[in-house]
Design a protein around this motif. Structure first.
Motif, PDB file in Angstrom:
ATOM      1  N   GLY A   1      97.097  68.607  60.694  1.00  0.00           N
ATOM      2  CA  GLY A   1      98.435  68.768  61.209  1.00  0.00           C
ATOM      3  C   GLY A   1      98.633  69.703  62.063  1.00  0.00           C
ATOM      4  N   THR A   2      97.853  70.449  62.540  1.00  0.00           N
ATOM      5  CA  THR A   2      97.928  71.714  63.551  1.00  0.00           C
ATOM      6  C   THR A   2      97.845  71.376  64.824  1.00  0.00           C
ATOM      7  OG1 THR A   2      97.219  73.211  61.769  1.00  0.00           O
ATOM      8  CG2 THR A   2      97.347  74.025  64.086  1.00  0.00           C
ATOM      9  N   ILE A   3      98.780  71.575  65.709  1.00  0.00           N
ATOM     10  CA  ILE A   3      98.784  71.078  67.012  1.00  0.00           C
ATOM     11  C   ILE A   3      98.482  72.289  68.098  1.00  0.00           C
ATOM     12  CG2 ILE A   3      99.733  69.754  68.970  1.00  0.00           C
ATOM     13  CD1 ILE A   3      99.413  68.043  66.523  1.00  0.00           C
TER      14      ILE A   3
ATOM     15  N   GLU B   1      93.782  69.057  55.309  1.00  0.00           N
ATOM     16  CA  GLU B   1      95.038  68.353  55.604  1.00  0.00           C
ATOM     17  C   GLU B   1      96.041  69.241  56.870  1.00  0.00           C
ATOM     18  OE1 GLU B   1      96.689  66.988  52.096  1.00  0.00           O
ATOM     19  OE2 GLU B   1      95.149  65.567  51.937  1.00  0.00           O
ATOM     20  N   ASP B   2      96.100  70.589  56.326  1.00  0.00           N
ATOM     21  CA  ASP B   2      96.958  71.479  57.134  1.00  0.00           C
ATOM     22  C   ASP B   2      96.311  71.567  58.349  1.00  0.00           C
ATOM     23  OD1 ASP B   2      98.929  71.975  55.360  1.00  0.00           O
ATOM     24  OD2 ASP B   2      97.967  74.065  54.690  1.00  0.00           O
ATOM     25  N   LEU B   3      95.133  71.700  58.474  1.00  0.00           N
ATOM     26  CA  LEU B   3      94.572  72.017  59.801  1.00  0.00           C
ATOM     27  C   LEU B   3      94.594  70.740  60.873  1.00  0.00           C
ATOM     28  CD1 LEU B   3      92.723  74.327  60.828  1.00  0.00           C
ATOM     29  CD2 LEU B   3      90.787  73.063  60.313  1.00  0.00           C
TER      30      LEU B   3
END
Lengths: 174, 69
Positions: free
Chosen positions: A172-174, A168-170
């Protein structure tokens, strides 16, 4: 993906569906047997061949308890099989690393733990009513492999939960 | 989140559209919109570098820390 891996998913899906049905049939059979011990107790006593000189009533009560506890295993097995089926479905959709699967794995771990406890109680009752005159061999009791499976499933559930958060973190990484 | 992305203001100052920036730094418009609206969880150094290079700014011009927001 190899041919074996592609075939594994539909095989697992069909097997789980069959096991779900078999689990309910097993439950119905145990329930029928338990009911029959009340409907026709003398016939049941003769059928299990309780030798003279043993406490037949204690054996009967013990067997009823074993059957009753065996019935408790049916919803637990159902929980495990249906959760596993849902997980297989998410693998089929190509998106297994989701929070729901982490919760499913945790529910499976708790159900496995309950099954192990049930097995110990059933094994204990079996030992209590067994004697030289009335030997009773049950495939129940403490099992190292069973408890290892419980620990492994709890650990896997945690790994799954952490992995899902990382994904999920990945995302949301731009 | 206390980190505020000031991409909108920077684009306004540079008279540049989000679509133009997306094309120049080779990031999808959808992802850049996520960054602009503050919905992103993290930003890669490579993205930050590309934005700073095109907008001729420092990382501090793009990000602000506003406690309690």
């Amino acid at each position: 993906m190899t041919k074996g891996q592609t075939a594994a998913l539909p095989i697992a899906y069909v097997t789980l569906r069959i096991l779900i049905v078999l689990n309910w049939l097993y439950g119905a059979a145990i329930l029928g047997l338990l009911a029959f011990t009340f409907i026709n107790e003398p016939w049941f006593m003769r059928a299990i061949d309780v030798p003279a000189g043993t406490d037949a009533q204690a054996i009967m009560t013990g067997l009823r308890w074993i059957a009753g506890l065996g019935l408790l295993a049916v919803p637990l097995n159902h929980l495990i099989l249906t959760r596993l089926l849902r997980m297989v479905e998410t693998v089929g959709r190509g998106d297994p690393f989701i929070a729901a699967n982490a919760y499913r794995l945790q529910a499976i771990a708790w159900a496995l733990l309950a099954l192990q406890l049930l097995s110990i109680v059933i094994g204990g009752i079996g030992k209590a009513i067994a004697s030289k005159e009335f030997p009773l061999h049950l495939d129940a009791g403490f099992s190292i492999n069973g408890w290892l499976a419980v620990i492994l499933t709890f650990v896997l559930a945690r790994v799954f939960a952490e992995g899902t958060l990382m994904r999920e973190d990945l995302e949301g990484t731009i | 989140m206390a980190i505020v992305v000031k991409l909108d203001e920077l684009l306004h100052e540079r008279r540049m559209t989000l679509t133009e920036l997306a094309e120049r730094i080779d990031i999808t418009l959808a992802n850049l919109s996520i960054l602009k609206t503050g919905k992103a969880r993290a930003i890669r150094f490579s993205t930050l570098e590309a934005i700073c290079e095109v907008l001729k700014c420092q990382p501090g011009d793009l990000l602000d820390f506003e406690p309690g927001s």
